[in-house]
Design a protein around this motif. Structure first.
Motif, short mmCIF file in Angstrom:
data_model
loop_
_atom_site.label_atom_id
_atom_site.label_comp_id
_atom_site.label_asym_id
_atom_site.label_seq_id
_atom_site.Cartn_x
_atom_site.Cartn_y
_atom_site.Cartn_z
N MET A 58 -11.42 -1.41 9.10
CA MET A 58 -10.26 -2.24 8.74
C MET A 58 -9.26 -1.44 7.92
O MET A 58 -8.06 -1.52 8.14
N SER A 59 -9.75 -0.64 6.96
CA SER A 59 -8.84 0.14 6.12
C SER A 59 -7.98 1.07 6.95
O SER A 59 -6.76 1.12 6.78
N TYR A 60 -8.61 1.79 7.87
CA TYR A 60 -7.89 2.78 8.66
C TYR A 60 -6.83 2.12 9.54
O TYR A 60 -5.68 2.55 9.59
N GLN A 61 -7.21 1.04 10.23
CA GLN A 61 -6.28 0.37 11.14
C GLN A 61 -5.09 -0.21 10.38
O GLN A 61 -3.94 -0.08 10.81
N GLU A 62 -5.36 -0.84 9.25
CA GLU A 62 -4.27 -1.43 8.46
C GLU A 62 -3.37 -0.34 7.90
O GLU A 62 -2.15 -0.50 7.83
N ALA A 63 -3.97 0.78 7.49
CA ALA A 63 -3.18 1.88 6.96
C ALA A 63 -2.26 2.44 8.02
O ALA A 63 -1.09 2.77 7.75
N VAL A 64 -2.75 2.57 9.26
CA VAL A 64 -1.92 3.07 10.37
C VAL A 64 -0.77 2.11 10.62
O VAL A 64 0.40 2.51 10.76
N GLU A 65 -1.08 0.82 10.68
CA GLU A 65 -0.05 -0.18 10.95
C GLU A 65 1.00 -0.24 9.84
O GLU A 65 2.17 -0.50 10.11
N ASP A 66 0.58 0.00 8.59
CA ASP A 66 1.50 -0.10 7.45
C ASP A 66 2.11 1.24 7.06
O ASP A 66 2.80 1.34 6.04
N ASN A 67 1.84 2.28 7.88
CA ASN A 67 2.39 3.62 7.62
C ASN A 67 1.99 4.15 6.24
O ASN A 67 2.81 4.72 5.50
N ILE A 68 0.73 3.95 5.87
CA ILE A 68 0.22 4.44 4.59
C ILE A 68 -0.27 5.87 4.77
O ILE A 68 -1.10 6.15 5.65
N PRO A 69 0.24 6.80 3.98
CA PRO A 69 -0.25 8.19 4.06
C PRO A 69 -1.75 8.23 3.83
O PRO A 69 -2.30 7.47 3.04
N ARG A 70 -2.42 9.15 4.53
CA ARG A 70 -3.87 9.22 4.42
C ARG A 70 -4.32 10.65 4.70
O ARG A 70 -3.59 11.46 5.28
N SER A 71 -5.55 10.88 4.28
CA SER A 71 -6.18 12.16 4.60
C SER A 71 -7.38 11.87 5.47
O SER A 71 -8.00 10.82 5.36
N GLY A 72 -7.75 12.77 6.34
CA GLY A 72 -8.85 12.53 7.27
C GLY A 72 -8.39 11.72 8.46
O GLY A 72 -7.22 11.36 8.59
N ASN A 73 -9.33 11.39 9.32
CA ASN A 73 -8.99 10.68 10.56
C ASN A 73 -9.89 9.46 10.78
O ASN A 73 -10.41 9.23 11.86
N GLY A 74 -10.09 8.72 9.72
CA GLY A 74 -10.90 7.52 9.86
C GLY A 74 -12.38 7.79 9.78
O GLY A 74 -13.18 6.91 10.05
N VAL A 75 -12.76 9.02 9.43
CA VAL A 75 -14.17 9.36 9.32
C VAL A 75 -14.55 9.39 7.85
O VAL A 75 -13.74 9.14 6.97
N LYS A 76 -15.79 9.74 7.57
CA LYS A 76 -16.27 9.82 6.20
C LYS A 76 -15.40 10.77 5.40
O LYS A 76 -15.09 11.86 5.85
#
Length: 214
Positions: free
Chosen positions: A1-19
């Motif tokens: 859920m975190s990763y999908q919502e972050a993608v939809e909300d254009n939230i900067p992130r590190s990694g690719n949805g993995v640990k």
């Protein structure tokens, strides 16, 4: 859920949805990216600097709420002293205390204010709510080598008296050779605060005489 919502909300992130995924939603106040191991839409994120500011504001608001109560205690202290003696010599102290009513932890009781007024009137160097080791004393009088406690608990149980005796010994030891902890109960303050210094000196003289006789 975190990763999908972050993608939809254009939230900067590190990694690719993995640990090890990290998210950097903006601070809701200043917009600075805030690291979070998880992201959830609708959660309010606050950066450390803004959090400090919010805490400081909250403390200031609490202190401002206390100020009117302290002002009433100051007025009551002035009223009580006026019944004992001329209040004019206390004007300097009244101005000082009014200026510092917002100071956290200071002047919590009418009797504390009365004592502070008397000490200022007498020109005694004083530190209020002084931190000594793990304890806080009401007043520290360096010229007299006295840690002064204003004690509203006239009747103590045996366990309470023992704990306070240990506390006083630790404080006196921490302050150094020649220092004494003197307790003045609020009844004596309210009876005649103008006798405060003579009362402290009487306690010191009694203890000195007792030591010389042992």
């Amino acid at each position: 859920m975190s990763y999908q919502e972050a993608v939809e909300d254009n939230i900067p992130r590190s990694g690719n949805g993995v640990k090890g995924q990290g998210y950097y939603p903006p601070c809701h106040i200043c917009g600075t990216p805030v690291y979070s191991w998880a992201y959830r839409r609708g959660v309010v994120y606050t950066c450390p600097e803004c959090r400090k500011e919010l805490v400081a504001q909250e403390r200031a608001e609490k202190d401002s709420l206390r100020a009117p109560a302290k002002e009433r205690k100051l007025e009551e202290a002035v009223r009580r002293i006026s019944r004992m003696t001329d209040i004019q010599p206390y004007e300097k102290g009244i101005g000082y205390i009014r200026k510092h009513l917002d100071h956290p932890g200071w002047f919590q009781s009418t009797e504390e204010i009365m004592v502070a007024l008397e000490l200022i009137r007498r020109g005694v160097k004083v530190h209020h709510q002084a931190k000594i080791f793990d304890y806080t004393v009401d007043f520290l009088l360096p010229d007299l080598k006295v840690a002064l406690e204003i004690d509203g608990r006239v009747y103590h149980g045996r366990d309470r008296e023992k704990r306070e005796s240990v506390r006083d010994d630790v404080i006196a030891w921490k302050l150094g050779r020649g220092w004494e902890v003197v307790r003045i109960d609020t009844e004596n303050v309210n009876r005649n605060v103008t006798k405060l210094l003579s009362g402290i000196r009487a306690v010191l003289n009694y203890r000195k005489h007792r030591k010389e006789c042992t």
